[in-house]
Design a protein around this motif. Sequence first.
Motif, PDB file in Angstrom:
ATOM      1  N   LEU A 136     -50.027  -3.673  22.357  1.00  0.00           N
ATOM      2  CA  LEU A 136     -49.244  -3.572  21.124  1.00  0.00           C
ATOM      3  C   LEU A 136     -48.332  -2.347  21.122  1.00  0.00           C
ATOM      4  O   LEU A 136     -47.179  -2.423  20.689  1.00  0.00           O
ATOM      5  CB  LEU A 136     -50.176  -3.553  19.908  1.00  0.00           C
ATOM      6  CG  LEU A 136     -50.932  -4.858  19.647  1.00  0.00           C
ATOM      7  CD1 LEU A 136     -51.976  -4.660  18.553  1.00  0.00           C
ATOM      8  CD2 LEU A 136     -49.966  -5.971  19.289  1.00  0.00           C
ATOM      9  N   GLY A 137     -48.857  -1.217  21.589  1.00  0.00           N
ATOM     10  CA  GLY A 137     -48.038  -0.010  21.661  1.00  0.00           C
ATOM     11  C   GLY A 137     -46.850  -0.184  22.586  1.00  0.00           C
ATOM     12  O   GLY A 137     -45.726   0.231  22.276  1.00  0.00           O
ATOM     13  N   ARG A 138     -47.096  -0.799  23.734  1.00  0.00           N
ATOM     14  CA  ARG A 138     -46.005  -1.041  24.687  1.00  0.00           C
ATOM     15  C   ARG A 138     -44.976  -2.009  24.086  1.00  0.00           C
ATOM     16  O   ARG A 138     -43.769  -1.799  24.212  1.00  0.00           O
ATOM     17  CB  ARG A 138     -46.560  -1.573  25.997  1.00  0.00           C
ATOM     18  CG  ARG A 138     -47.320  -0.513  26.791  1.00  0.00           C
ATOM     19  CD  ARG A 138     -48.080  -1.090  27.979  1.00  0.00           C
ATOM     20  NE  ARG A 138     -47.231  -1.758  28.942  1.00  0.00           N
ATOM     21  CZ  ARG A 138     -46.634  -1.158  29.976  1.00  0.00           C
ATOM     22  NH1 ARG A 138     -46.787   0.141  30.148  1.00  0.00           N
ATOM     23  NH2 ARG A 138     -45.887  -1.841  30.820  1.00  0.00           N
ATOM     24  N   ALA A 139     -45.456  -3.062  23.415  1.00  0.00           N
ATOM     25  CA  ALA A 139     -44.551  -4.039  22.812  1.00  0.00           C
ATOM     26  C   ALA A 139     -43.710  -3.395  21.710  1.00  0.00           C
ATOM     27  O   ALA A 139     -42.497  -3.622  21.628  1.00  0.00           O
ATOM     28  CB  ALA A 139     -45.341  -5.223  22.254  1.00  0.00           C
ATOM     29  N   LEU A 140     -44.347  -2.584  20.875  1.00  0.00           N
ATOM     30  CA  LEU A 140     -43.620  -1.913  19.805  1.00  0.00           C
ATOM     31  C   LEU A 140     -42.556  -0.978  20.367  1.00  0.00           C
ATOM     32  O   LEU A 140     -41.399  -0.993  19.916  1.00  0.00           O
ATOM     33  CB  LEU A 140     -44.588  -1.122  18.920  1.00  0.00           C
ATOM     34  CG  LEU A 140     -43.938  -0.271  17.826  1.00  0.00           C
ATOM     35  CD1 LEU A 140     -43.200  -1.146  16.816  1.00  0.00           C
ATOM     36  CD2 LEU A 140     -44.984   0.587  17.138  1.00  0.00           C
ATOM     37  N   MET A 141     -42.920  -0.171  21.353  1.00  0.00           N
ATOM     38  CA  MET A 141     -41.955   0.771  21.904  1.00  0.00           C
ATOM     39  C   MET A 141     -40.822   0.050  22.620  1.00  0.00           C
ATOM     40  O   MET A 141     -39.671   0.458  22.539  1.00  0.00           O
ATOM     41  CB  MET A 141     -42.652   1.754  22.846  1.00  0.00           C
ATOM     42  CG  MET A 141     -41.781   2.924  23.234  1.00  0.00           C
ATOM     43  SD  MET A 141     -41.013   3.812  21.843  1.00  0.00           S
ATOM     44  CE  MET A 141     -42.428   4.371  20.932  1.00  0.00           C
ATOM     45  N   ARG A 142     -41.146  -1.045  23.297  1.00  0.00           N
ATOM     46  CA  ARG A 142     -40.084  -1.829  23.952  1.00  0.00           C
ATOM     47  C   ARG A 142     -39.133  -2.390  22.908  1.00  0.00           C
ATOM     48  O   ARG A 142     -37.912  -2.402  23.117  1.00  0.00           O
ATOM     49  CB  ARG A 142     -40.678  -2.947  24.793  1.00  0.00           C
ATOM     50  CG  ARG A 142     -41.242  -2.439  26.094  1.00  0.00           C
ATOM     51  CD  ARG A 142     -41.801  -3.567  26.957  1.00  0.00           C
ATOM     52  NE  ARG A 142     -42.246  -3.039  28.227  1.00  0.00           N
ATOM     53  CZ  ARG A 142     -43.379  -3.390  28.826  1.00  0.00           C
ATOM     54  NH1 ARG A 142     -44.168  -4.296  28.270  1.00  0.00           N
ATOM     55  NH2 ARG A 142     -43.709  -2.848  29.975  1.00  0.00           N
ATOM     56  N   ALA A 143     -39.673  -2.859  21.780  1.00  0.00           N
ATOM     57  CA  ALA A 143     -38.819  -3.398  20.717  1.00  0.00           C
ATOM     58  C   ALA A 143     -37.916  -2.307  20.153  1.00  0.00           C
ATOM     59  O   ALA A 143     -36.742  -2.547  19.904  1.00  0.00           O
ATOM     60  CB  ALA A 143     -39.688  -4.008  19.609  1.00  0.00           C
ATOM     61  N   ILE A 144     -38.455  -1.108  19.980  1.00  0.00           N
ATOM     62  CA  ILE A 144     -37.658   0.009  19.457  1.00  0.00           C
ATOM     63  C   ILE A 144     -36.595   0.415  20.468  1.00  0.00           C
ATOM     64  O   ILE A 144     -35.417   0.578  20.132  1.00  0.00           O
ATOM     65  CB  ILE A 144     -38.564   1.195  19.093  1.00  0.00           C
ATOM     66  CG1 ILE A 144     -39.432   0.836  17.891  1.00  0.00           C
ATOM     67  CG2 ILE A 144     -37.746   2.455  18.832  1.00  0.00           C
ATOM     68  CD1 ILE A 144     -40.538   1.825  17.597  1.00  0.00           C
ATOM     69  N   VAL A 145     -37.000   0.590  21.708  1.00  0.00           N
ATOM     70  CA  VAL A 145     -36.083   1.048  22.742  1.00  0.00           C
ATOM     71  C   VAL A 145     -34.997   0.012  23.028  1.00  0.00           C
ATOM     72  O   VAL A 145     -33.827   0.355  23.160  1.00  0.00           O
ATOM     73  CB  VAL A 145     -36.853   1.395  24.045  1.00  0.00           C
ATOM     74  CG1 VAL A 145     -35.923   1.633  25.200  1.00  0.00           C
ATOM     75  CG2 VAL A 145     -37.734   2.618  23.801  1.00  0.00           C
ATOM     76  N   LEU A 146     -35.394  -1.257  23.070  1.00  0.00           N
ATOM     77  CA  LEU A 146     -34.414  -2.297  23.381  1.00  0.00           C
ATOM     78  C   LEU A 146     -33.418  -2.495  22.254  1.00  0.00           C
ATOM     79  O   LEU A 146     -32.280  -2.886  22.506  1.00  0.00           O
ATOM     80  CB  LEU A 146     -35.117  -3.611  23.719  1.00  0.00           C
ATOM     81  CG  LEU A 146     -35.913  -3.601  25.029  1.00  0.00           C
ATOM     82  CD1 LEU A 146     -36.616  -4.928  25.236  1.00  0.00           C
ATOM     83  CD2 LEU A 146     -35.004  -3.283  26.212  1.00  0.00           C
ATOM     84  N   THR A 147     -33.803  -2.243  21.004  1.00  0.00           N
ATOM     85  CA  THR A 147     -32.852  -2.384  19.902  1.00  0.00           C
ATOM     86  C   THR A 147     -31.867  -1.226  19.885  1.00  0.00           C
ATOM     87  O   THR A 147     -30.800  -1.337  19.303  1.00  0.00           O
ATOM     88  CB  THR A 147     -33.561  -2.474  18.538  1.00  0.00           C
ATOM     89  OG1 THR A 147     -34.341  -1.297  18.345  1.00  0.00           O
ATOM     90  CG2 THR A 147     -34.433  -3.709  18.451  1.00  0.00           C
ATOM     91  N   GLN A 148     -32.209  -0.126  20.528  1.00  0.00           N
ATOM     92  CA  GLN A 148     -31.319   1.040  20.565  1.00  0.00           C
ATOM     93  C   GLN A 148     -30.408   1.003  21.802  1.00  0.00           C
ATOM     94  O   GLN A 148     -29.482   1.791  21.889  1.00  0.00           O
ATOM     95  CB  GLN A 148     -32.113   2.326  20.566  1.00  0.00           C
ATOM     96  CG  GLN A 148     -32.875   2.550  19.281  1.00  0.00           C
ATOM     97  CD  GLN A 148     -33.714   3.809  19.310  1.00  0.00           C
ATOM     98  OE1 GLN A 148     -33.778   4.510  20.315  1.00  0.00           O
ATOM     99  NE2 GLN A 148     -34.379   4.097  18.205  1.00  0.00           N
ATOM    100  N   ALA A 149     -30.697   0.118  22.749  1.00  0.00           N
ATOM    101  CA  ALA A 149     -29.919   0.080  24.000  1.00  0.00           C
ATOM    102  C   ALA A 149     -28.612  -0.651  23.837  1.00  0.00           C
ATOM    103  O   ALA A 149     -28.302  -1.335  22.973  1.00  0.00           O
ATOM    104  CB  ALA A 149     -30.744  -0.580  25.096  1.00  0.00           C
TER     105      ALA A 149
END
Length: 136
Positions: free
Chosen positions: A123-136
């Motif tokens: 879940l932590g990895r999925a959340l951070m990927r969602a945050i990082v990918l929306t900022q890319a």
Amino acid sequence: MIAQVCAVAAGGATGAVGRYLVGLATPVLVAALHLPGSFPFATFAANFLGCFAIGALSVFFDEGPHKQAGAWRLFAITGVLGGFTTFSTFGLETIQLVERGAFGMAGANVAFSLAACLAGVVLGRALMRAIVLTQA
């Protein structure tokens, strides 16, 4: 209270440095022994060493002549081993449940801890990927 906090802090720093050194030394040992490099030997070693140490220290401080060692127990178990690996605390608490005959609770602790911790990583990895990918 300040002495206890300082004991935990000093132990935590010591344990964290120890964990770092295990991480540095393990690949050298793995290479020398020609072991497969893909297995997380450093984490395994830290967890095993921490569990061995908490087993020994819990008897030393809780059952031996040094019972109620106060700040030294906090330094060694909470601080050093907490900084080195919290898996040791998990191991001790599970074995204490077994020793008290609470086999179901011990099994639940193992099953739920493993499932929840692995799910937490996912879940932590999925959340951070969602945050990082929306900022890319």
